[in-house]
Design a protein around this motif. Structure first.
Motif, PDB file in Angstrom:
ATOM      1  N   ASP A 635      36.167  33.881  41.031  1.00 35.31           N
ATOM      2  CA  ASP A 635      35.582  32.634  41.880  1.00 35.31           C
ATOM      3  C   ASP A 635      35.603  31.409  41.182  1.00 35.31           C
ATOM      4  O   ASP A 635      36.196  30.215  42.057  1.00 35.31           O
ATOM      5  CB  ASP A 635      33.995  32.822  41.995  1.00 35.31           C
ATOM      6  CG  ASP A 635      33.545  33.948  43.086  1.00 35.31           C
ATOM      7  OD1 ASP A 635      34.879  34.076  43.767  1.00 35.31           O
ATOM      8  OD2 ASP A 635      32.625  34.022  43.469  1.00 35.31           O
ATOM      9  N   ARG A 640      41.857  34.938  44.632  1.00 39.18           N
ATOM     10  CA  ARG A 640      41.668  36.036  45.388  1.00 39.18           C
ATOM     11  C   ARG A 640      42.187  37.351  45.238  1.00 39.18           C
ATOM     12  O   ARG A 640      43.453  36.988  44.224  1.00 39.18           O
ATOM     13  CB  ARG A 640      42.007  35.731  46.872  1.00 39.18           C
ATOM     14  CG  ARG A 640      41.101  34.453  47.627  1.00 39.18           C
ATOM     15  CD  ARG A 640      41.836  33.776  48.790  1.00 39.18           C
ATOM     16  NE  ARG A 640      43.162  33.316  47.960  1.00 39.18           N
ATOM     17  CZ  ARG A 640      44.153  32.761  48.977  1.00 39.18           C
ATOM     18  NH1 ARG A 640      43.843  32.524  50.171  1.00 39.18           N
ATOM     19  NH2 ARG A 640      45.208  32.476  48.231  1.00 39.18           N
ATOM     20  N   ASP A 641      41.961  38.402  45.466  1.00 38.99           N
ATOM     21  CA  ASP A 641      42.605  39.392  45.243  1.00 38.99           C
ATOM     22  C   ASP A 641      44.115  39.423  45.674  1.00 38.99           C
ATOM     23  O   ASP A 641      44.332  38.909  46.597  1.00 38.99           O
ATOM     24  CB  ASP A 641      42.136  40.921  46.080  1.00 38.99           C
ATOM     25  CG  ASP A 641      41.460  41.791  45.132  1.00 38.99           C
ATOM     26  OD1 ASP A 641      41.865  41.794  44.118  1.00 38.99           O
ATOM     27  OD2 ASP A 641      40.337  42.110  45.394  1.00 38.99           O
ATOM     28  N   ASP A 643      46.131  37.582  44.193  1.00 39.89           N
ATOM     29  CA  ASP A 643      46.968  36.480  43.812  1.00 39.89           C
ATOM     30  C   ASP A 643      47.571  36.564  42.213  1.00 39.89           C
ATOM     31  O   ASP A 643      47.495  37.833  42.007  1.00 39.89           O
ATOM     32  CB  ASP A 643      45.572  35.306  43.365  1.00 39.89           C
ATOM     33  CG  ASP A 643      45.466  34.364  44.873  1.00 39.89           C
ATOM     34  OD1 ASP A 643      46.142  35.020  45.909  1.00 39.89           O
ATOM     35  OD2 ASP A 643      44.369  33.837  45.045  1.00 39.89           O
TER      36      ASP A 643
END
Ligand SMILES: Nc1nc2c(c(=O)[nH]1)N[C@H]1C(S)=C(S)[C@@H](COP(=O)(O)OP(=O)(O)OC[C@H]3O[C@@H](n4cnc5c(=O)[nH]c(N)nc54)[C@H](O)[C@@H]3O)O[C@H]1N2
Ligand SMILES: Nc1nc2c(c(=O)[nH]1)N[C@H]1C(S)=C(S)[C@@H](COP(=O)(O)OP(=O)(O)OC[C@H]3O[C@@H](n4cnc5c(=O)[nH]c(N)nc54)[C@H](O)[C@@H]3O)O[C@H]1N2
Ligand code: SF4
Ligand SMILES: [Mo]
Length: 893
Positions: A635, A640-641, A643
């Protein structure tokens, strides 16, 4: 004697006329479990492989890597003849060149101007010859091994405590103990068959407890009753706490300690002065650990790289041994410290003296009596009196010009050594580098002046020792390809050409083994424990037929459990406890480098992937280098997943796929070690690992470097698949085999002007017909290159990481037409999803569908319905996780 001949007679060659052959009992070439394998050649030059039900290590089981061995023996990328600066040369010239370059360097600069860097994947016979050549004849101790990166801290810890480097336990102890503690070991992925044995024992005796000690949650923690996610590097503090509790709770075995242990008082005082808060563990967790450990007599403590690969690695080992020694929990059934070895012959290499400070048969180079015996036995002209350079120092000496000639055998240091970038630079500047490998397509072989083709698993013959001191045979089942030669043969040949004809006049591995066994008898007379003298007269045919056996093997046959009578191999014959203090890892986090970089292994790949990378099945589990990062850190970095993340520190930079998971601790990033310049150049994680070493063992701290992390913003991301080999040149790429050819993940900082041209260049198919679907507004491009109406290669690109069914694209490549560009299967062909069970090729979607549709509630039920998890069992933890993530099902009546 093969001196004159370019092709030795005794190695049959792999030719076009291949026929199916009889089944051969051999041993798996991967991890130190040392599973027995039944290998049968088929008519295509391949092998079918099964677990050997009669081998005591695995009793018929194999893991995914062992099961896929048959997919790794093709000749596709094999080196088939020696090459000098890329050009083929004959063996005579090649061997003469090695002998001459080494002799020249020795003459001009002395014996310490040359070095061998070898490997725990060599057979004992190979290792013996390498060690004899360097230490007995060249007269330097500059031979070290990748075991320095692996087992050196355990060797040092064992020697300090036991006076010998010996693992006391057996695999049965892991099944009969009542508490198994796993410290820095991801057994489920790294020693899968042992893990299966443990899991089966626990299922049978649910009262058996498992505790894992690892900063991150792993597949192994899934069977544990207690997971201690300690601060990286704080194991000494944890085991000092345990020792202090052992004292406080009056759990010392005083009679045993009085009779058999020295150093007790100092060790206890140091432990009591320790501070367990540095582990970061809560008081209830610490208390629970002490309660279970102290309350259970039959404890086995397994330890591995989370312990060894640390600047306090040797102390971590001794902190564990201290607790076993204080309670007398050693040398008896179902208890003891148990270092699991990594490589198939890590243990054999330690026995045969592969490390720069050892001689063969557990003898020490710095001990004059030991040296004299070996000198006499070898009839050695000169022997070094001091330890040679350990791996990290050896490559420093290569870099600063002290080493003029280097021979790298069976290891890939340009990828696996810390500060890998500097290692590659060092090799570039060295006067003469020779590399013996199966292939010249490794990061290390590409830096060599001369590459020599070695025979590999399935072609070579000799012995290995596994984690429980079991000596097993590896046997040839395939003829050698091209003009490849056995490592011992290449080494012996060079020895002869350097002038020591008689000492290296070997014709068979059995001959070498007999010599080694005879030397062990002399070592035993010096009071050493490694004794296989009972085998010194073994005939060639008995050597060929040798069954697995645990040393010692004396004239009276194999003997019992080590340390059972409380006798150790120190001068006083007492076990030694050590006074130890916690130390932080050498690299400190800072605002510039706030993350700790932890590194290790994935289930289906072996090290630098030169073999497992050839198997499409194994490539399906994890196809890319990745970084496990905690959701809070993700965060904060805006990740994000899926990336990409860029890790950096002064040694280098790395770009990896992000895997956001609370398995990681906040502040810690885990990345695998497997990717290379051949498979994912930005994924070579050792470019970021600082070469800090343990002061006692010289083992590098591979698990605790520090890095900065930022999101890596590419302009487009892609997935590419082709029936033919290709090599991307985008900023980020990760290439692997697939069932229909090759696959790659891509990311790029520049948008191409013409996507069709981009695809043609990428796949090296200049004149191919292209069909494309382009959506410039969305930045989406899909291109298929077509031949005979079928898609031969395809590129999917988008401004975000591409979501599409990769399994579908791969399965249909070479079959389907341009409709493949939809990227999804039709409704009639469900997408199996990413492979979970590599043995039976069962995908995640298939499993989730079966869980939902058939109401499956246990791993066993998944096995019954789909077969998944029933072969090697390595995926059983993942199956359990999938079940746990599904909504609770109503129990079926
Ligand atoms: N699939 C597969 N299996 C293999 C191999 C392979 O390449 N692939 N290689 C083989 C070889 S050579 C080896 S040496 C073994 C290695 O086997 P393991 O040692 O089990 O494997 P690693 O993944 O290197 O590291 C183990 C764990 O140490 C943890 N760790 C990191 N820092 C610390 C710490 O400070 N304290 C503690 N307690 N734990 C820590 C990591 O989080 C990691 O989960 O595997 C062997 N088996
Ligand atoms: N950051 C980080 N770095 C690590 C580790 C870590 O956990 N973290 N782990 C360390 C450990 S424990 C280890 S063991 C090392 C492993 O690292 P390496 O030893 O460098 O890895 P491998 O890929 O196993 O290299 C073996 C090479 O030998 C070749 N080969 C295979 N069989 C034969 C044969 O019979 N003869 C010859 N001549 N060649 C052969 C293979 O093709 C391959 O190129 O990595 C170490 N590096
Ligand atoms: S556990 Fe797997 S990799 Fe290890 S020896 Fe057995 S089959 Fe080979
Ligand atoms: Mo290792």
């Amino acid at each position: 004697m093969m001196d004159g001949a370019d092709l030795p007679r005794h190695i049959p060659r792999r030719s076009a006329n291949i026929s199916a052959g009889p089944t051969v009992c051999t041993t798996c070439p991967y991890c130190g479990v040392g599973c027995g394998v039944l290998a049968t050649p088929d008519a295509t030059g391949g092998l079918t492989v099964k677990g050997d039900p009669n081998h005591p290590a695995n009793l018929g089981r194999l893991c995914s890597k062992g099961s896929a061995l048959g997919e790794t023996t093709d000749l596709g990328d094999r080196l088939l003849e020696p090459k000098f600066k890329g050009q083929p040369i004959g063996w005579n010239d090649a061997l003469d060149m090695v002998a001459r370059k080494f002799n020249d360097a020795i003459e001009a600069h002395g014996p310490d101007s040359v070095a061998f860097y070898v490997s725990g994947q060599l057979l004992t016979e190979d290792y013996y010859v390498a060690n004899k050549l360097m230490k007995g004849f060249i007269g330097s101790a500059n031979i070290d091994t990748n075991s320095r990166l692996c087992m050196a801290s355990t060797v040092a810890g064992h020697k300090r405590a036991f006076g010998t480097d010996t693992v006391p336990g057996t695999y049965e102890d892991l099944e009969t103990c009542d508490l198994l503690v796993l410290v820095g070991s991801n057994l489920a992925w790294c020693h899968p068959v042992l893990y299966q044995r443990v899991a089966a024992a626990k299922a049978e005796r649910p009262q058996m407890k498992v505790i894992t000690v690892d900063p991150r949650r792993t597949a192994t923690t899934d069977i544990s009753d207690l997971h201690l996610a300690l601060q990286p590097g704080s194991d000494v503090a944890l085991f000092n706490y345990l020792l202090a509790e052992i004292i406080r709770r009056d759990a010392v075995d005083q009679a045993w300690v009085d009779a058999h242990i020295e150093g007790f008082d100092d060790a206890v005082a140091a432990a009591q002065a320790g501070d367990a808060s540095v582990t970061g563990l809560s008081d209830p967790d610490l208390t629970a650990f002490a309660d279970i450990w102290i309350g259970t007599e039959k404890v086995v403590t397994i330890f591995s790289q989370g312990v060894n690969q640390s600047t306090s690695g040797s102390d971590k080992v001794n902190a564990i041994l201290n607790c076993h020694l204080a309670t007398g929990r050693i040398g008896r059934e179902g208890m003891g410290p148990f270092s699991v070895t990594g490589q198939p012959n890590a243990m054999g290499g330690r026995e045969v003296g592969g490390l720069a400070n050892m001689l063969a048969c557990h003898l020490d180079i710095e001990n004059p009596a030991h040296r004299d015996v070996v000198r006499g036995f070898w009839n050695a002209p000169r022997m070094p009196e001091q330890a040679g350079l350990k791996a990290v120092d050896m490559f420093k000496a290569v870099g600063d010009g002290r080493i003029k000639a280097l021979w790298v055998i069976c290891t890939n240091p340009a990828v696996s050594m810390p500060e890998a970038g500097a290692i590659a630079e060092a090799m570039k500047t060295c006067d003469f580098v020779v590399v013996s490998d199966l292939t010249d397509k490794t990061d290390t072989a590409r830096l060599a002046d001369l590459v020599l083709p070695a025979t590999g698993w399935g072609e070579k013959d000799g012995t290995v020792t596994n984690s429980e001191r079991m000596i097993s045979r590896q046997r040839a089942v395939l003829p050698a390809p091209g003009s490849a030669r056995h490592d011992w043969d290449i080494l012996a040949n060079v020895g002869r050409r350097m002038g020591w004809h008689d000492a290296f006049d070997y014709e068979t591995p059995g001959e070498i083994f007999r010599e080694y066994a005879a030397l062990s008898g002399l070592a035993a007379k010096l009071g050493r424990d490694f004794d296989i003298s009972g085998l010194q007269l073994i005939s060639d045919s008995d050597y060929d037929a040798m069954l697995p056996q645990r040393w010692p093997v004396t004239a009276d046959g194999p003997s019992g459990r080590m340390f059972a009578d409380g006798t150790f191999y120190t001068p006083t014959q007492k076990g030694r406890m050590l006074a130890l203090e916690h130390r932080e890892p050498a690299s400190k986090t800072s605002p510039e480098h706030p993350f700790r970089l932890n590194t290790g292994r994935v289930r289906d790949h072996w090290h630098t992937m030169t073999r497992t990378g050839k198997s499409p099945r194994l490539g399906q589990h994890i196809a890319e280098p990745y970084a496990e990062i905690h959701p809070l850190d993700a965060d904060r970095l805006g990740l994000r997943d899926a990336d990409l993340i860029c890790l950096s520190n002064p040694h280098g930079e790395s770009v990896l796929r992000v895997l956001i998971t609370d398995r990681a601790q906040a502040g810690s990033i885990f990345a695998p070690i497997h990717w290379t310049g051949e498979t994912a150049p930005t994924g070579v994680i050792d470019k970021l690992v600082t070469a800090n070493v343990d002061p006692v063992s010289g083992q590098p701290e591979s698990k605790s470097s520090v890095v900065a992390a930022t999101r890596y913003d590419a302009l487009w991301y892609g997935f590419a698949a082709s029936t033919k080999e290709f090599r991307p040149d985008t900023e980020y790429w990760a290439l692997g085999r697939s069932a229909s050819g090759y696959r790659a993940e891509l990311a790029c900082l520049e948008i191409p002007e013409d996507w069709e041209d981009c695809a043609r260049t990428l796949f090296g198919m200049k004149d191919a017909e292209a069909v494309s679907y382009l959506d410039p507004a969305q930045g989406i491009a899909r291109v298929a290159l077509i031949k005979d109406g079928k898609v031969q290669a395809t590129l999917f690109a988008a401004p975000e990481p591409v979501a599409l069914s990769r399994g579908h694209v791969i399965a249909e490549l070479g079959q389907a037409g341009a409709e493949l560009l939809s990227g999804r299967p039709g409704a009639d062909r469900p997408d199996p999803g990413a492979t979970v069970c590599a043995c039976l090729n069962v995908g995640i979607n298939t499993i989730l569908r079966a869980i939902d549709d058939q109401g499956l509630t246990s791993v066993a039920q998944i096995g019954e319905a789909l077969g998944a998890g029933t072969s090697c069992g390595s995926c059983r933890p993942e199956l359990a996780q999938l079940l746990a993530r599904r909504p609770v099902q109503e129990a079926a009546e």
